[in-house]
Design a protein around this motif. Sequence first.
Motif, PDB file in Angstrom:
ATOM      1  N   VAL A   1       0.376  -4.455  16.718  1.00 41.85           N
ATOM      2  CA  VAL A   1      -0.287  -4.888  15.494  1.00 41.85           C
ATOM      3  C   VAL A   1      -0.251  -6.407  15.438  1.00 41.85           C
ATOM      4  O   VAL A   1       0.526  -7.055  16.144  1.00 41.85           O
ATOM      5  CB  VAL A   1       0.377  -4.297  14.232  1.00 41.85           C
ATOM      6  CG1 VAL A   1       0.360  -2.777  14.276  1.00 41.85           C
ATOM      7  CG2 VAL A   1       1.799  -4.810  14.080  1.00 41.85           C
ATOM      8  N   SER A   2      -1.085  -6.980  14.589  1.00 47.84           N
ATOM      9  CA  SER A   2      -1.109  -8.421  14.419  1.00 47.84           C
ATOM     10  C   SER A   2       0.105  -8.870  13.622  1.00 47.84           C
ATOM     11  O   SER A   2       0.762  -8.081  12.939  1.00 47.84           O
ATOM     12  CB  SER A   2      -2.390  -8.850  13.706  1.00 47.84           C
ATOM     13  OG  SER A   2      -2.410  -8.336  12.379  1.00 47.84           O
ATOM     14  N   SER A   3       0.407 -10.156  13.693  1.00 45.93           N
ATOM     15  CA  SER A   3       1.550 -10.680  12.948  1.00 45.93           C
ATOM     16  C   SER A   3       1.334 -10.525  11.451  1.00 45.93           C
ATOM     17  O   SER A   3       2.290 -10.266  10.700  1.00 45.93           O
ATOM     18  CB  SER A   3       1.764 -12.149  13.305  1.00 45.93           C
ATOM     19  OG  SER A   3       0.588 -12.914  13.051  1.00 45.93           O
TER      20      SER A   3
ATOM     21  N   ALA B   1      -3.475  -8.454  17.915  1.00 46.88           N
ATOM     22  CA  ALA B   1      -2.312  -7.560  17.948  1.00 46.88           C
ATOM     23  C   ALA B   1      -1.351  -8.010  19.045  1.00 46.88           C
ATOM     24  O   ALA B   1      -1.618  -7.827  20.230  1.00 46.88           O
ATOM     25  CB  ALA B   1      -2.763  -6.121  18.188  1.00 46.88           C
ATOM     26  N   THR B   2      -0.231  -8.597  18.625  1.00 52.03           N
ATOM     27  CA  THR B   2       0.758  -9.101  19.576  1.00 52.03           C
ATOM     28  C   THR B   2       2.163  -8.626  19.277  1.00 52.03           C
ATOM     29  O   THR B   2       3.088  -8.974  20.003  1.00 52.03           O
ATOM     30  CB  THR B   2       0.754 -10.644  19.569  1.00 52.03           C
ATOM     31  OG1 THR B   2       1.011 -11.115  18.231  1.00 52.03           O
ATOM     32  CG2 THR B   2      -0.597 -11.191  20.025  1.00 52.03           C
ATOM     33  N   VAL B   3       2.335  -7.836  18.215  1.00 53.15           N
ATOM     34  CA  VAL B   3       3.670  -7.407  17.795  1.00 53.15           C
ATOM     35  C   VAL B   3       3.808  -5.911  18.037  1.00 53.15           C
ATOM     36  O   VAL B   3       2.978  -5.118  17.589  1.00 53.15           O
ATOM     37  CB  VAL B   3       3.925  -7.724  16.306  1.00 53.15           C
ATOM     38  CG1 VAL B   3       5.334  -7.289  15.896  1.00 53.15           C
ATOM     39  CG2 VAL B   3       3.724  -9.204  16.036  1.00 53.15           C
ATOM     40  N   SER B   4       4.859  -5.518  18.756  1.00 54.83           N
ATOM     41  CA  SER B   4       5.153  -4.110  18.990  1.00 54.83           C
ATOM     42  C   SER B   4       5.996  -3.583  17.828  1.00 54.83           C
ATOM     43  O   SER B   4       7.059  -4.127  17.538  1.00 54.83           O
ATOM     44  CB  SER B   4       5.895  -3.921  20.313  1.00 54.83           C
ATOM     45  OG  SER B   4       6.212  -2.551  20.515  1.00 54.83           O
ATOM     46  N   MET B   5       5.520  -2.533  17.167  1.00 47.54           N
ATOM     47  CA  MET B   5       6.172  -2.048  15.951  1.00 47.54           C
ATOM     48  C   MET B   5       7.154  -0.921  16.207  1.00 47.54           C
ATOM     49  O   MET B   5       8.145  -0.778  15.497  1.00 47.54           O
ATOM     50  CB  MET B   5       5.119  -1.571  14.948  1.00 47.54           C
ATOM     51  CG  MET B   5       4.269  -2.684  14.369  1.00 47.54           C
ATOM     52  SD  MET B   5       5.229  -3.848  13.374  1.00 47.54           S
ATOM     53  CE  MET B   5       5.740  -2.791  12.024  1.00 47.54           C
ATOM     54  N   VAL B   6       6.891  -0.107  17.221  1.00 43.15           N
ATOM     55  CA  VAL B   6       7.730   1.065  17.490  1.00 43.15           C
ATOM     56  C   VAL B   6       8.255   0.950  18.910  1.00 43.15           C
ATOM     57  O   VAL B   6       7.463   0.872  19.858  1.00 43.15           O
ATOM     58  CB  VAL B   6       6.940   2.379  17.313  1.00 43.15           C
ATOM     59  CG1 VAL B   6       7.856   3.578  17.514  1.00 43.15           C
ATOM     60  CG2 VAL B   6       6.286   2.429  15.935  1.00 43.15           C
TER      61      VAL B   6
END
Length: 217
Positions: free
Chosen positions: A161-163, A148-153
Amino acid sequence: MELPAAGRVSSEGAPTATVAEVRCPGPAPLRLLEWRVAAGAAVRIGSVLAVFEAAASAQPAGAPQSRAASGGCVRPARPERRLRSERAGVVRELCAQPGQVVAPGAVLVKLEGCSHPVVMKGLCAECGQDLTQLQSKNGRQQVPLSTATVSMVHSVPELMVSSEQAEQLGREDQQRLHRNRKLVLMVDLDQTLIHTTEQHCQQMSNKGIIHFQLGRG
């Protein structure tokens, strides 16, 4: 008992899933009574994988054992043992059948380690593992603990979450918008797409540029 699986890192620096072999504990053979998990099921640390009982030494391996003795007397039940998972992950393969006598050290389950694709404030949303505790125990470990390296909010930076998850969510959102015939217009107001001024602006005839005036000013 599990055969340790070393972590691996992909060329992009993200951890790849490792498969651990859960083996039958010793020292005596055990009879598998029932599975508490199925292939594809997610398990947490401490989850019960299977229920066993001690196998009679005279009983042939793999043969079902009757619970009733001759003469109509019921044989005393052997104490049951529960095999619990020592790691979080996903069950990939069950290597024994109920009723089968399993020798000590034989492979029972192949368990793929959780890649922690969704993390909220250090907790994996898939398996519940506290990644902050793992990080404190393995402070010198160079292998990333989570994909999990992506910030969604933007308002919730702790949710990562992961890419792969981000791409899947993006595709689903795009399909939903097209299906509902509702598109989103994103407007950047920091002098990139829209330029504002309080002074009189002479109309220009450049193609693609639209002039408009807000209010009375």
